[in-house]
Write an enzyme that holds these catalytic residues in place. Structure first.
Site, PDB file in Angstrom:
ATOM      1  N   ASP A  92      49.263  30.599  38.433  1.00  0.00           N
ATOM      2  CA  ASP A  92      49.868  31.799  39.030  1.00  0.00           C
ATOM      3  C   ASP A  92      50.418  31.574  40.437  1.00  0.00           C
ATOM      4  OD1 ASP A  92      47.144  31.426  39.707  1.00  0.00           O
ATOM      5  OD2 ASP A  92      46.933  33.500  40.348  1.00  0.00           O
ATOM      6  N   GLU A 147      44.303  32.847  39.111  1.00  0.00           N
ATOM      7  CA  GLU A 147      43.288  32.284  40.019  1.00  0.00           C
ATOM      8  C   GLU A 147      43.222  33.086  41.306  1.00  0.00           C
ATOM      9  OE1 GLU A 147      41.082  30.465  42.935  1.00  0.00           O
ATOM     10  OE2 GLU A 147      43.237  30.616  43.192  1.00  0.00           O
TER      11      GLU A 147
HETATM   12 ZN    ZN Z   1      45.568  30.284  46.768  1.00  0.00          ZN
HETATM   13 ZN    ZN Z   2      45.095  27.800  44.936  1.00  0.00          ZN
END
Ligand code: ZN
Ligand code: ZN
Length: 424
Positions: A98, A164
């Site tokens: 991401d 994440e």
């Molecule tokens: Zn990051």
């Molecule tokens: Zn990262």
């Protein structure tokens, strides 16, 4: 005897370089393609839980390689399962995919000009944490290993993880949801490896720490209840602002007097205080929010316990009441010491002993920790800064930049670590 030892060392050294050379042709062939994939992904960044095109690109690549593919894992995650010719253990390799709501300020031919919706607003999107490099590196590793299933004793699981940076509010996502959906099961994973590119570490350098590497992040909310009164007559009320000050003071003594700081670092930060309306009123209540960062499970438990004891007790001592709620945001990125010891020779082999360096703990957090809570894992940092660069910008900023020439070492590291782990 000495001669024999020298001879054995020489042979061992040669053997290591022969093993590394097994993939030398593959490494040479893949580098320009990894860089190309990285640039395409960089130019088309997608926010957490919205990585639709990125996931499609990964799935198409893995499918073309003949790897068994699962899509839609934890919303937009992609998992590839590659079975070796011989049976054995299962290793997982993880890349996060991401991007972030950041406006890219770099003048690059593959600069991002993408915009997306974030919390109801149109925002610029940029791979400002370098997850584009992680994705491209793992696509490269998948291609190399899929061409050498004869060398794989066991199974490699490629985990391309969404979100994440954290899912949008009200949504689940990231490593935690992947684990919940069973990504480490069927086949059951024995160990997991992951890396993070670093914009301030020179290319061709790998840095790591055994044990607590990145911190557990927790959020706390403290509510203090006093008794409202005129600002001129404090004796007729209970001042929640004064109680808040005493609580902040008390909390910092947990770090300075009770946490064993030679063991690992720990942080308590009160980041926001809300109370009161005007200068001459002692308000009824106060709210404080903040974060706790820990690198050791016992210290985390102690700090949490002492905060929960201290907050109501201090408030009571001054005639008020207070509650505290602590919530986990991310767990400790804990590198299993035995696994680290086992894998260092593989890193030395690809980077050279002098380029594999230990580093201090980081008080930032990583959701790779949720995989490591279930199985042994090793998470390390890969250099992405042009050597000698005096102006390298940190992650999550508009000027964040990565030198593509550092990516191949990531491909080599994950490839050799997987083979060495499975063949041991
Ligand atoms: Zn990051
Ligand atoms: Zn990262």
């Amino acid at each position: 005897m000495k001669k024999l030892l020298v001879c054995l060392l020489f042979l061992a050294g040669n053997l290591a370089s022969v093993l590394a050379q097994n993939f030398e042709k593959d490494y040479k062939a893949i580098e320009s393609r990894v860089i190309e994939w990285r640039r395409e992904i960089h130019q088309n960044p997608e926010l957490s839980n919205r990585e639709f095109k990125t996931a499609e690109k990964i799935a198409n690549h893995l499918t073309a390689l003949g790897i068994e593919v699962q899509t839609g894992v934890a919303h937009t995650g992609v998992v590839g399962i590659l079975k070796g010719k011989k049976p054995g253990k299962v290793i997982a390799l993880r890349a996060d995919i991401d991007a972030l709501p950041v406006l890219e300020r770099n003048d690059l031919p593959y600069k991002s000009t993408v915009k997306a919706n974030f919390k109801g607003e149109e925002v610029p999107v940029m791979h400002a944490c370098g997850h584009d490099t992680h994705t491209a590196i793992l696509m490269g590793v998948a291609e190399i290993l899929s061409n050498h299933t004869d060398k794989i004793k066991g199974t490699v699981k490629f985990i391309f993880q969404p979100a994440e940076e954290g899912p949008p509010e009200g949504e689940e996502g990231g490593a935690l949801l992947m684990v919940k959906e069973g990504v480490l099961k069927n086949p059951d994973v024995d160990a997991i490896f992951g890396l993070h590119i670093n914009s301030q570490t020179p290319t061709n350098v790998i840095r790591y720490k055994s044990g607590g590497t990145m911190a557990a992040a927790q959020k706390f909310v403290i509510n203090v209840i006093g008794k409202q009164s005129h600002g001129a007559r404090p004796w007729s009320g209970v001042d929640p602002i004064l109680i808040s000050a005493k609580i902040i003071d008390g909390l910092q003594t947990i770090i300075s007097r009770e946490a064993e700081l030679t063991n690992e670092a720990a942080v308590i930060t009160v980041g926001k205080i809300t109370s009161g309306v005007r200068f001459n009123i002692i308000p009824e209540s106060a709210e404080m929010i903040g974060t706790i960062r820990t690198l050791d499970y016992d210290m985390k438990a102690l700090i949490n316990k002492r905060m929960e004891e201290m907050v109501p007790t201090i408030a009571k001592a001054y005639g008020g009441e207070a509650t505290i709620e602590i919530k986990d945001a991310t767990d400790i990125t804990y590198n299993d010491p035995d696994l680290v010891t086992q894998m260092i020779p593989s890193l030395n082999k690809v980077a050279g002993v002098n380029n594999v360096q230990t580093q201090k703990a980081v008080t930032g957090a990583e959701d790779f920790s949720y995989f490591q809570r279930e199985i042994p894992g090793f998470f390390f940092f890969l250099g992405g800064m042009t050597p000698g660069n005096t102006e390298s910008f940190p992650h999550h900023t508009p000027d964040f930049i990565i030198d593509d020439s550092g990516l191949l070492l990531g491909v080599k590291a994950l490839t050799e670590m997987s083979i060495d782990f499975l063949n041991k």
